[in-house]
Write a protein that holds these residues in place. Structure first.
Motif, PDB file in Angstrom:
ATOM      1  N   PRO A  24       0.820  -1.209   0.000  1.00  0.00           N
ATOM      2  CA  PRO A  24       0.000   0.000   0.000  1.00  0.00           C
ATOM      3  C   PRO A  24       0.858   1.264   0.000  1.00  0.00           C
ATOM      4  N   LEU A  25       0.491   2.208  -0.847  1.00  0.00           N
ATOM      5  CA  LEU A  25       1.171   3.493  -0.897  1.00  0.00           C
ATOM      6  C   LEU A  25       0.298   4.545  -0.230  1.00  0.00           C
ATOM      7  N   GLY A  26       0.912   5.343   0.623  1.00  0.00           N
ATOM      8  CA  GLY A  26       0.213   6.442   1.267  1.00  0.00           C
ATOM      9  C   GLY A  26       0.814   7.758   0.813  1.00  0.00           C
ATOM     10  N   PHE A  27       0.086   8.497  -0.008  1.00  0.00           N
ATOM     11  CA  PHE A  27       0.578   9.776  -0.507  1.00  0.00           C
ATOM     12  C   PHE A  27       0.176  10.862   0.486  1.00  0.00           C
ATOM     13  N   GLU A  28       1.145  11.693   0.869  1.00  0.00           N
ATOM     14  CA  GLU A  28       0.917  12.697   1.907  1.00  0.00           C
ATOM     15  C   GLU A  28       0.842  14.111   1.332  1.00  0.00           C
ATOM     16  N   PRO A  29      -0.277  14.803   1.482  1.00  0.00           N
ATOM     17  CA  PRO A  29      -0.305  16.239   1.180  1.00  0.00           C
ATOM     18  C   PRO A  29       0.585  16.977   2.175  1.00  0.00           C
ATOM     19  N   GLU A  30       1.495  17.772   1.668  1.00  0.00           N
ATOM     20  CA  GLU A  30       2.506  18.421   2.507  1.00  0.00           C
ATOM     21  C   GLU A  30       2.482  19.931   2.265  1.00  0.00           C
ATOM     22  N   PRO A  31       2.304  20.740   3.318  1.00  0.00           N
ATOM     23  CA  PRO A  31       2.286  22.197   3.126  1.00  0.00           C
ATOM     24  C   PRO A  31       3.515  22.687   2.371  1.00  0.00           C
ATOM     25  N   GLY A  32       3.292  23.542   1.386  1.00  0.00           N
ATOM     26  CA  GLY A  32       4.373  24.107   0.601  1.00  0.00           C
ATOM     27  C   GLY A  32       4.757  23.301  -0.620  1.00  0.00           C
ATOM     28  N   MET A  33       4.218  22.074  -0.751  1.00  0.00           N
ATOM     29  CA  MET A  33       4.558  21.234  -1.890  1.00  0.00           C
ATOM     30  C   MET A  33       3.476  21.339  -2.958  1.00  0.00           C
ATOM     31  N   LEU A  34       3.708  20.720  -4.107  1.00  0.00           N
ATOM     32  CA  LEU A  34       2.769  20.808  -5.215  1.00  0.00           C
ATOM     33  C   LEU A  34       1.391  20.301  -4.802  1.00  0.00           C
ATOM     34  N   VAL A  35       1.360  19.166  -4.116  1.00  0.00           N
ATOM     35  CA  VAL A  35       0.107  18.661  -3.549  1.00  0.00           C
ATOM     36  C   VAL A  35       0.166  18.915  -2.048  1.00  0.00           C
ATOM     37  N   ASP A  36      -0.624  19.888  -1.607  1.00  0.00           N
ATOM     38  CA  ASP A  36      -0.516  20.327  -0.219  1.00  0.00           C
ATOM     39  C   ASP A  36      -1.814  20.184   0.569  1.00  0.00           C
ATOM     40  N   THR A  37      -2.868  19.708  -0.064  1.00  0.00           N
ATOM     41  CA  THR A  37      -4.156  19.574   0.609  1.00  0.00           C
ATOM     42  C   THR A  37      -4.806  18.243   0.262  1.00  0.00           C
ATOM     43  N   ILE A  38      -5.828  17.912   1.024  1.00  0.00           N
ATOM     44  CA  ILE A  38      -6.608  16.708   0.739  1.00  0.00           C
ATOM     45  C   ILE A  38      -7.255  16.808  -0.635  1.00  0.00           C
ATOM     46  N   ALA A  39      -7.735  17.992  -0.996  1.00  0.00           N
ATOM     47  CA  ALA A  39      -8.326  18.179  -2.323  1.00  0.00           C
ATOM     48  C   ALA A  39      -7.315  17.871  -3.419  1.00  0.00           C
ATOM     49  N   GLY A  40      -6.067  18.269  -3.211  1.00  0.00           N
ATOM     50  CA  GLY A  40      -5.025  17.966  -4.180  1.00  0.00           C
ATOM     51  C   GLY A  40      -4.781  16.477  -4.294  1.00  0.00           C
ATOM     52  N   TRP A  41      -4.836  15.769  -3.161  1.00  0.00           N
ATOM     53  CA  TRP A  41      -4.679  14.305  -3.196  1.00  0.00           C
ATOM     54  C   TRP A  41      -5.805  13.665  -4.002  1.00  0.00           C
ATOM     55  N   HIS A  42      -7.037  14.120  -3.802  1.00  0.00           N
ATOM     56  CA  HIS A  42      -8.152  13.578  -4.569  1.00  0.00           C
ATOM     57  C   HIS A  42      -7.937  13.795  -6.070  1.00  0.00           C
ATOM     58  N   ALA A  43      -7.460  14.976  -6.443  1.00  0.00           N
ATOM     59  CA  ALA A  43      -7.215  15.255  -7.853  1.00  0.00           C
ATOM     60  C   ALA A  43      -6.140  14.331  -8.419  1.00  0.00           C
ATOM     61  N   LEU A  44      -5.095  14.084  -7.649  1.00  0.00           N
ATOM     62  CA  LEU A  44      -4.030  13.194  -8.095  1.00  0.00           C
ATOM     63  C   LEU A  44      -4.538  11.768  -8.225  1.00  0.00           C
ATOM     64  N   ARG A  45      -5.311  11.332  -7.273  1.00  0.00           N
ATOM     65  CA  ARG A  45      -5.871   9.979  -7.329  1.00  0.00           C
ATOM     66  C   ARG A  45      -6.751   9.807  -8.565  1.00  0.00           C
ATOM     67  N   ARG A  46      -7.555  10.808  -8.887  1.00  0.00           N
ATOM     68  CA  ARG A  46      -8.384  10.725 -10.086  1.00  0.00           C
ATOM     69  C   ARG A  46      -7.522  10.659 -11.341  1.00  0.00           C
ATOM     70  N   ALA A  47      -6.451  11.460 -11.368  1.00  0.00           N
ATOM     71  CA  ALA A  47      -5.567  11.471 -12.535  1.00  0.00           C
ATOM     72  C   ALA A  47      -4.892  10.120 -12.747  1.00  0.00           C
ATOM     73  N   LEU A  48      -4.708   9.363 -11.668  1.00  0.00           N
ATOM     74  CA  LEU A  48      -4.090   8.046 -11.750  1.00  0.00           C
ATOM     75  C   LEU A  48      -5.103   6.949 -12.063  1.00  0.00           C
ATOM     76  N   GLY A  49      -6.373   7.308 -12.111  1.00  0.00           N
ATOM     77  CA  GLY A  49      -7.409   6.320 -12.364  1.00  0.00           C
ATOM     78  C   GLY A  49      -7.949   5.676 -11.104  1.00  0.00           C
ATOM     79  N   ALA A  50      -7.765   6.326  -9.959  1.00  0.00           N
ATOM     80  CA  ALA A  50      -8.275   5.843  -8.662  1.00  0.00           C
ATOM     81  C   ALA A  50      -7.857   4.404  -8.372  1.00  0.00           C
ATOM     82  N   PRO A  51      -6.565   4.090  -8.440  1.00  0.00           N
ATOM     83  CA  PRO A  51      -6.126   2.709  -8.187  1.00  0.00           C
ATOM     84  C   PRO A  51      -6.275   2.334  -6.722  1.00  0.00           C
ATOM     85  N   ASP A  52      -6.530   1.047  -6.468  1.00  0.00           N
ATOM     86  CA  ASP A  52      -6.723   0.570  -5.105  1.00  0.00           C
ATOM     87  C   ASP A  52      -5.487   0.782  -4.236  1.00  0.00           C
ATOM     88  N   GLY A  53      -4.311   0.674  -4.805  1.00  0.00           N
ATOM     89  CA  GLY A  53      -3.087   0.735  -4.012  1.00  0.00           C
ATOM     90  C   GLY A  53      -2.626   2.127  -3.650  1.00  0.00           C
TER      91      GLY A  53
END
Length: 306
Positions: free
Chosen positions: A147-176
């Motif tokens: 299992p991979l856990g992607f962390e939204p990190e302040p100051g980084m490109l993905v810094d919020t939960i909303a950004g994580w959701h957008a990234l997950r959608r871009a990846l095709g919402a994979p289970d892992g």
């Protein structure tokens, strides 16, 4: 009961076996292991035998483990956290994360955690995003079920939960592809109250880091030094169904690691007891209101600012 762990990045002045012993002796049930030059360096000789020894030690101590990949200067001694998945030389980061996943598999890790990195000034936002999506896809392929856990990190490109959701959608919402949630980051960077953040992402959680923090300031603080009211947060975690590790994340407290770790666990256990009592009080309040025909008027039980 919540499974509390402690991060080895808060034991930077200890040998890894000593840090594991102390963490277990204090009563923690897991460890967030940051791969670093002094803690299971994935580029040093004899990796297989060193991983086997750590796996044996974790089993002996009864510690669960997640793998963290936020070492500051492991990949480049001159650039903090570089290269990231956004840099021109990002293949080095992909290789590191792939090694981390392999180590995680050998240790029986519950998750491998990573983040996007800060966008380099010369890289346009669109290109940075494309690089991130492509890099995450490569790491997913290399992880082979870890299992991979992607962390939204302040100051980084993905810094919020909303950004994580957008990234997950871009990846095709994979289970892992799960979420690493830092509780302090929720207070620092998210618009919603911290317990609401936890509740909203409960189904996606594979790793949780915990620390105190203040609104708008990315500084990991000991419990009680920031603005978070922890009993409602722990109640939300328990109610979410998350059963993974909740690991203390205090990377700048290594100078007093054993004492800080002891204080942290005492605080969290006390907060957990209060969260359980608060949950019982809420149930009783709902029942009383229901008996009076007003069950929709549930009192606010957060107990303070989050």
């Amino acid at each position: 009961m919540i499974r509390f762990g402690y991060g080895t990045n808060g034991f930077a002045n200890h040998r890894l076996p000593d840090a594991l012993d102390i963490i277990a002796d204090l009563g923690y049930t897991g460890v967030a292991l940051t791969l670093d030059h002094h803690h299971l360096d994935p580029y040093a000789d004899g990796l297989a035998s060193r991983v086997a020894k750590v796996a044996d030690r974790l089993r002996t101590l009864g510690l669960g483990v997640v793998i963290e990949t936020g070492a500051r200067y492991l990949l480049d001694p001159r650039r903090k956290h570089a290269p990231t998945l956004l840099d021109d030389d990002r293949d080095h980061r992909v290789d590191f994360l792939s090694r981390a996943a392999a180590i995680g598999a050998d240790l029986g890790a519950e998750a491998v955690s990573f983040w996007s990195g800060v966008r380099p000034g010369h890289v346009p936002p669109g290109l940075a995003w494309d690089r991130l999506v492509e890099g995450c896809a490569r790491v997913l392929e290399a992880a082979r079920g870890v299992p991979l856990g992607f962390e939204p990190e302040p100051g980084m490109l993905v810094d919020t939960i909303a950004g994580w959701h957008a990234l997950r959608r871009a990846l095709g919402a994979p289970d892992g592809f799960g979420l690493t949630l830092d509780i302090g980051h929720c207070r620092c960077n998210e618009p919603d109250p911290v317990p609401d953040c936890v509740t909203a992402v409960g189904p996606y959680l594979v790793n949780v880091q915990i620390d105190d923090m203040r609104r708008g300031t990315h500084e990991h603080l000991e419990f009680g030094e920031g603005e978070i009211d922890f009993p409602p947060v722990l109640r939300a975690l328990a109610d979410s169904g998350y059963r993974g590790l909740v690991a203390v994340e205090l990377p700048r407290h290594s100078h007093a690691a054993p004492d800080v770790a002891a204080r942290s666990l005492a605080f969290l256990r006390r907060a957990e007891r209060e969260s359980v009592q608060g949950g019982r009080d809420t149930t009783q309040a709902v029942q009383v209101q229901g008996d009076r025909g007003g069950a929709h008027d549930v009192p606010d039980v957060e107990g303070g600012s989050s």
